[in-house]
Design a protein around this motif. Structure first.
Motif, short mmCIF file in Angstrom:
data_model
loop_
_atom_site.label_atom_id
_atom_site.label_comp_id
_atom_site.label_asym_id
_atom_site.label_seq_id
_atom_site.Cartn_x
_atom_site.Cartn_y
_atom_site.Cartn_z
N LYS A 90 -0.24 52.48 17.68
CA LYS A 90 -1.60 52.01 17.54
C LYS A 90 -2.26 52.40 16.22
CE LYS A 90 -2.62 49.45 19.75
NZ LYS A 90 -2.06 48.06 19.89
N PHE A 93 -4.60 51.84 13.18
CA PHE A 93 -5.96 51.28 13.04
C PHE A 93 -6.86 51.56 14.25
CE2 PHE A 93 -2.82 48.04 11.43
CZ PHE A 93 -2.79 48.52 10.12
N ASN A 120 -8.97 56.59 18.30
CA ASN A 120 -8.53 57.73 19.10
C ASN A 120 -7.05 58.01 18.91
OD1 ASN A 120 -8.21 55.23 20.35
ND2 ASN A 120 -8.03 56.14 22.37
N GLU A 140 -2.45 59.46 22.06
CA GLU A 140 -3.50 60.07 22.85
C GLU A 140 -2.91 60.62 24.14
OE1 GLU A 140 -7.86 58.72 23.48
OE2 GLU A 140 -6.67 57.76 25.00
N GLY A 141 -3.39 61.80 24.52
CA GLY A 141 -2.80 62.46 25.68
C GLY A 141 -1.83 63.56 25.26
N PHE A 192 -7.60 72.46 39.06
CA PHE A 192 -8.81 72.22 38.27
C PHE A 192 -9.73 73.45 38.34
CE2 PHE A 192 -9.17 67.33 37.81
CZ PHE A 192 -7.79 67.17 37.88
N HIS A 216 -11.17 49.47 9.56
CA HIS A 216 -10.14 50.48 9.79
C HIS A 216 -8.91 50.22 8.92
CE1 HIS A 216 -11.80 50.94 14.18
NE2 HIS A 216 -12.74 50.95 13.27
N ARG A 237 -12.17 44.61 17.83
CA ARG A 237 -11.18 45.61 18.22
C ARG A 237 -11.60 46.30 19.52
NH1 ARG A 237 -7.48 48.00 15.38
NH2 ARG A 237 -8.40 47.25 13.44
N GLU A 238 -12.85 46.78 19.55
CA GLU A 238 -13.25 47.61 20.69
C GLU A 238 -13.44 46.80 21.97
OE1 GLU A 238 -12.29 50.19 19.83
OE2 GLU A 238 -13.14 50.97 17.96
N GLN A 263 -9.82 46.91 23.06
CA GLN A 263 -9.26 48.23 23.34
C GLN A 263 -10.01 48.96 24.46
OE1 GLN A 263 -8.67 50.78 19.93
NE2 GLN A 263 -8.19 52.56 21.18
N LEU A 297 -4.88 49.10 25.43
CA LEU A 297 -3.84 49.02 24.42
C LEU A 297 -2.50 48.49 24.93
CD1 LEU A 297 -4.40 52.48 22.69
CD2 LEU A 297 -4.99 50.22 21.77
N TYR A 298 -2.23 48.77 26.20
CA TYR A 298 -0.88 48.46 26.70
C TYR A 298 -0.94 47.60 27.96
CZ TYR A 298 0.35 52.13 23.44
OH TYR A 298 0.49 52.87 22.30
N GLU A 316 2.56 46.60 23.82
CA GLU A 316 1.20 46.48 23.30
C GLU A 316 0.54 45.18 23.76
OE1 GLU A 316 1.28 47.13 19.07
OE2 GLU A 316 1.57 49.27 19.37
N TYR A 332 -2.11 43.79 22.06
CA TYR A 332 -2.53 43.00 20.91
C TYR A 332 -2.05 43.67 19.63
CZ TYR A 332 -6.25 46.54 20.60
OH TYR A 332 -6.94 47.72 20.52
N GLN A 366 -2.79 43.81 15.10
CA GLN A 366 -3.90 43.72 14.13
C GLN A 366 -4.31 42.27 13.87
OE1 GLN A 366 -5.95 45.93 12.79
NE2 GLN A 366 -6.94 44.29 11.63
N PHE A 376 -15.88 56.05 22.19
CA PHE A 376 -14.80 56.53 23.06
C PHE A 376 -15.29 57.43 24.18
CE2 PHE A 376 -12.82 54.89 19.36
CZ PHE A 376 -11.67 54.30 19.82
N ARG A 418 -11.99 61.05 27.20
CA ARG A 418 -11.09 59.91 27.34
C ARG A 418 -10.49 59.90 28.75
NH1 ARG A 418 -11.53 56.18 25.63
NH2 ARG A 418 -9.40 55.54 25.23
N GLY A 478 -7.61 59.36 29.68
CA GLY A 478 -6.27 59.92 29.74
C GLY A 478 -6.18 61.35 29.25
N TYR A 479 -7.32 62.05 29.14
CA TYR A 479 -7.28 63.40 28.57
C TYR A 479 -6.48 64.35 29.45
CZ TYR A 479 -8.60 67.86 26.56
OH TYR A 479 -8.55 69.10 25.99
N GLN A 514 -4.14 63.97 34.77
CA GLN A 514 -5.22 63.84 33.80
C GLN A 514 -6.47 64.51 34.34
OE1 GLN A 514 -5.19 59.57 33.74
NE2 GLN A 514 -3.52 59.49 32.24
#
Lengths: 469, 537
Positions: free
Chosen positions: A161, A163, A166, A178-179, A260, A389, B180-181, B184, B190-191, B209, B211, B213, B410, B414, B416-417, B430
């Motif tokens: 990913k 551009f 995050n 990410e992650g 947690f 970007h 983009r946003e 996304q 993204l996937y 993916e 999409y 660019q 964001f 997130r 997925g953190y 997560q």
């Protein structure tokens, strides 16, 4: 050379000079410059076994084309032609035009100027304490434009990913998506844990949580601009009672079978245990450097000030090798770039220069290396009044150990059509984050044999020491 | 599909604790009246009633009522801080609480932050934004997506406002931020996803993916030509500044198309071709329809909403059940949000009793949710009604989070953190809210509580009306907080620990109010600091 830094009178004199410099506008002659101060104080105290890396992360994707700007007539004209309305005029760049200490020939005979709002960083460049690294970015392996355009991802994989904010923030910090839970700052920190009396003070964020400072073993320790925050309710009964105070302490620190809950109390125990130690040590630090050089709030300056104070407390805390993370938000300048980017450049200039002066004040300027990072660079083509970007970008390394006053990496053409960009002037990086990181890690003391553990893709690149340190 | 949740609920089956557990997800607070209503109406009946219930006062009307529309030489029309007062008033005080709660979840998926909003009337820009989320909270995702796209605040935040078509002479290209946003973050991610929210994999086992660019660059053309609609705005000459004051109508009117600034190029994205010269409104419709129809939208959106309302780690089957409802609410309607909330809150996985053996159950309560839940439940006296509650985003002096104050698009954290070095990470789970949890925030939060729970926040004071009469009985006080704030999720050991400590205050029925409030606030502090409370299961 006389070590004037150790005599109080000279130190005061130097601080006075620092504040005089701070008071000057961009166009004022910077005769009394930071760099000459640095040289005067260069002989670091013997036995001062200390090293720190400080990552300054510019969240949002810094607009590199308006940070390090083509200045020679031919390339400036190209820049103006492509950027249009969001450009600097050449005359406005004269005060911050850069002349390398030794003559250096770049692509297309490029000469650069700093953004006019970086006068203090220009002084550091002139004094050899700052080095720009040109067109560095996320890569798994070197790729050409043709390989980028082609479809052989098995042979020429690309970072995930490109551009995307995050994902590219994470790639810059952790060389993964990410992650990710381990960053390269943290991996470097893994090698330093045993050097420090307090292992938890190896990897420190003065910003929010950042994967950069999380290692395989090293944990991120987070600190606020005012120091560690005590839990008041376990120190004073207030409107409660001693028994209530004790119950609170017990509740917030007890282990739990729920993951947690247990993580919350683990963080709380770290917070409480370190607070006394850290604040006790910080209270003995006297740091005179002024971090408030220009009017207005500057969260980056606040963060770098607490980093400087922690460095000031290094002996008290038994810290010998540290990795710090600080950040500034708001670089995603799709619009109103000219005004907003200038404001942020001013903050970077104020904060980074003040931090360097602070390291000089403490006599550790050769032991502390600061470097910038950001999500990505941006397009050279403008989108009306901003930019989009991008990928590769220019970054700065600052410190007494830096072989500054010259450029590193390969200067990209000022172009939206050449093969060192992938459209709209999005730079195809010619240097990888891994190489940038390896150079910093080498200076910090990571053995070459361990470099592939810290930076798994380093073997894909020719030259793992870029030479700026 | 017939699920346990779709069966008529036997009224007697709902206990006080079950009702509280449901309420603390579906809205913020859980008062005695709320608990009684859920028991009387059943979960589904209660949800139906909320969807039909009257709207509260809009943010803009409240700002007007507080005089924030004044055009005076103090130039308050440039001051963003009433935007914080506005959103706190909405979340703390407006009666359409479930709608507010759902809008708060939506505000973390479709993000506009007050932080960079400047110029004229920032509080009204945020009020108009919030109003869209409230309007469509029980409406349709597709309608919401279009209103989000054309909102004045979103136009500023992600730069559709003033976005100009390409200019071959200068080389200028359309701004790609929104294009983009919207892909996304606001629709597909993204996937490529399976209907249960898990990632599809290619033959090499890699995610695919959604999409590239080129899709972003082409879609960007669709969002050119828009700007704030100034057609209803008055430009007032005033004595104290040499440029006119602009009235606030532009903040709530959708952005207006200026055809000459709109790109007429052919658009190609995600397999859709919109022919050259298609009129801009048709182009927008086609593009948004295409995004809305993408199979990712349901699982991508629904999983995040489950994370906001119920659990950080929903099972794929749970995600699929909700995403199926997103795809079709049973009446052939795609994107019906009231059915989505219902599916989230009534799913068997949500309603099943928390498994004490599951060490990963539930979610960390967001700091804002904790404060709202407390205030909505214990009762507060708003004093002069100005709701002067500021940005609480600082971790050292605030709570590390503030509504409509995300640091970026964001969100505060997130979805997925993964917190490093934890059992959570080892288990591949997560925990988004841990992204704003650290050594500073855990201490700052308790310090904030210590003041707020006893003395309130500025003019905003807790009353604890239900608690004062039982303040002499520590066990009863702890039981009250345990039920109303945690749905009885404090363990017996914790209840005993707290009650024993509170007994030290020695409150008697005849004791004075101050002592009683000291004791009640202490009880509340202990409960709201307890990890068994902080993790909502």
């Amino acid at each position: 050379m006389t070590n004037i830094i150790t005599t109080p009178v000279s130190r005061r004199a130097m601080l006075k000079r620092a504040s005089e410099i701070a008071g000057m506008g961009a166009a004022a002659p910077l005769a009394l410059n930071l760099a000459s101060m640095g040289d005067a104080a260069a002989a670091t105290a013997p036995g001062n076994d200390y090293k720190a890396l400080v990552c300054v992360f510019l969240y949002g994707g810094n607009d590199h084309p308006n940070t390090l700007i083509p200045f020679d007539k031919m390339n400036h004209a190209r820049y103006l032609g492509i950027r249009g309305g969001v450009s600097f005029q050449r005359k406005d760049l004269i005060p911050t035009a850069l002349t390398p200490i030794q003559p250096q020939t770049l692509t297309d005979d490029l000469q650069y100027a700093f953004a006019p709002y970086l006068p203090r960083l220009k002084v550091l460049f002139d004094g050899g304490k700052l080095a720009p690294l040109l067109n560095v970015g996320s890569l798994i392996t070197p790729v050409t434009r043709a390989q980028f355009d082609g479809s052989n991802r098995a042979l020429y994989p690309l970072p995930p990913k490109l551009f995307s904010h995050n994902d590219q923030q994470t790639y810059w910090q952790a060389l993964g998506s990410e992650g990710s839970t381990v960053g390269w700052g943290g991996r470097i920190g893994d090698y330093a844990l045993s050097s420090n009396d307090q292992a938890l003070l190896t990897c420190i964020s003065a910003s929010g949580n950042a994967v950069f400072v999380s290692g395989d073993k090293a944990l991120q320790y987070q600190i606020s601009p005012s120091g560690a925050i005590p839990v008041k309710g376990i120190k004073e009964a207030g409107y409660g009672s001693p028994q209530i105070m004790e119950a609170l302490h017990q509740l917030i620190t007890a282990q739990s079978k729920h993951a947690f809950e247990n993580e919350l109390t683990t963080i709380m125990r770290r917070s409480i245990e370190m607070e006394g130690i850290v604040n006790g040590a910080l209270s003995k630090v006297s740091l005179n450097t002024n971090f408030d050089l220009v009017p207005g709030e500057n969260s980056l300056a606040d963060q770098l000030k607490i980093v400087a104070r922690l460095i000031g407390a290094r002996k008290e805390l038994g810290s010998r090798r540290q990795i710090f993370f600080v950040s500034l938000d708001g670089f995603d300048h799709h619009s109103n770039l000219s005004q907003k980017h200038n404001e942020l450049m001013s903050k970077v200039d104020e904060a980074v220069a003040a931090f360097y002066v602070a390291t000089v004040e403490m006599g550790v300027q050769r032991d502390v290396t600061t470097f910038t990072a950001s999500d990505f660079g941006r397009t050279l083509v403008n989108n009306g009044d901003g930019s989009d970007h991008g990928w590769g970008s220019h970054h700065f390394i600052i410190g007494g150990a830096v072989k500054g006053g010259r450029y590193y990496g390969t200067a990209p053409h000022v172009s939206a059509t050449t093969d060192d960009q992938v459209g709209q002037g999005r730079l195809l990086p010619s240097t990888s984050i891994d190489q940038y990181a390896a150079t910093l890690a080498h200076w910090f003391g990571v053995p070459d044999s361990e470099m592939a553990t810290v930076l798994p893709n380093i073997g894909n690149f020719q030259g793992r020491n870029l030479g700026f340190l | 599909m017939k699920t346990q949740a779709n069966r008529p609920t036997t009224l007697a089956a709902i206990t006080d604790a079950e009702a509280a557990r449901f309420l603390l997800r579906a809205k913020f607070g859980a008062t005695d009246a709320d608990i009684a209503a859920v028991k009387a109406q059943g979960y589904a009946g209660w949800l139906d009633a909320q969807v039909k219930s009257a709207r509260g006062q809009s943010g803009a009307a409240w700002l007007d009522s507080q005089g924030h529309n004044a055009i005076t030489k103090e130039a308050e029309y440039f001051n963003p801080t009433a935007g914080d007062f506005m959103i706190w008033n909405q979340l703390l005080a407006q009666p359409d609480e479930m709608r507010q709660r759902c809008a708060f979840s939506l505000s973390q998926f479709f993000v506009v932050s007050l932080n960079p909003i400047d110029g004229y009337w920032p509080p009204y820009i945020m009020a108009a934004w919030w109003n869209i989320l409230l309007d469509e909270a029980f409406g349709n995702f597709r309608t919401l997506l279009e209103r989000v796209t054309l909102n004045a605040g979103m136009g500023m935040y992600l730069n559709t406002k003033g976005n100009l078509k390409e200019d071959p002479k200068t080389g200028r290209a359309p701004d790609e931020n929104y294009a983009r946003e919207i892909m996304q973050l606001f629709t597909i991610g993204l996937y490529q996803l399976n209907p249960d929210g898990t990632e599809k994999k290619d033959t090499a086992g890699k995610p695919i993916e959604t999409y590239v660019q080129a899709d972003v660059t082409s879609l960007a053309n669709v969002f050119t030509g828009y700007d704030h609609d100034m057609s209803r705005v008055k430009f007032l000459r005033v004595a104290w500044q040499n440029f006119p004051v602009v009235t606030a109508e532009f903040t709530s009117d959708p952005m207006r198309l200026e055809a000459k600034n709109h790109s007429s190029r052919e658009v190609n994205f995600l397999g859709l071709t919109i022919p050259k010269g298609t009129p801009a409104p048709d182009q927008l419709k086609l593009a948004l329809d295409h995004l809305f129809a993408h199979p990712n939208v349901g699982p991508f959106f629904c999983r995040q909403m489950i994370q906001r309302m119920v659990t950080s780690n929903p099972s794929p089957a749970y995600v699929k059940r909700v995403a199926d409802v997103f795809a079709d609410n049973g009446q052939g309607v795609r994107g019906d949000l009231k059915s989505v909330w219902r599916a989230i809150l009534l799913d068997p996985e949500a309603l099943a009793p928390a498994d004490p053996g599951d060490s990963m159950s539930g979610k960390l309560r967001e700091p804002v949710q904790r404060i709202l839940s407390w205030a909505r439940t214990v009762g507060v006296d708003p004093g002069d009604g100005k709701y002067k509650i500021y940005n609480l985003s600082r971790e050292d002096t605030g709570i590390g989070q503030s509504p409509l104050r995300s640091a970026s698009v964001f969100n505060f954290f997130r979805p997925g953190y993964v917190p490093p070095h934890t059992a959570i990470a080892k288990a591949g789970k997560q925990a988004p809210e841990f992204q704003i949890t650290n050594e500073t925030s855990v201490a700052g939060y308790i310090n904030f509580l210590q003041t707020a729970l006893r003395f309130g926040n500025w003019q905003f004071k807790p009353t604890y009306l239900a608690l004062k009469p039982i303040a002499h009985d520590p066990a009863a006080v702890v039981d009250w907080f345990n039920l109303h704030l945690t749905a009885n999720q404090l363990s017996p050991a914790t209840v005993t620990l707290i009650a024993t400590a509170l007994a030290s205050k020695g409150i008697t029925p005849a004791g004075d109010d101050k002592d009683k409030l000291d004791m009640i606030a202490s009880a509340c502090l202990l409960v709201m600091s307890a990890p068994e409370y902080l993790v909502q299961k």
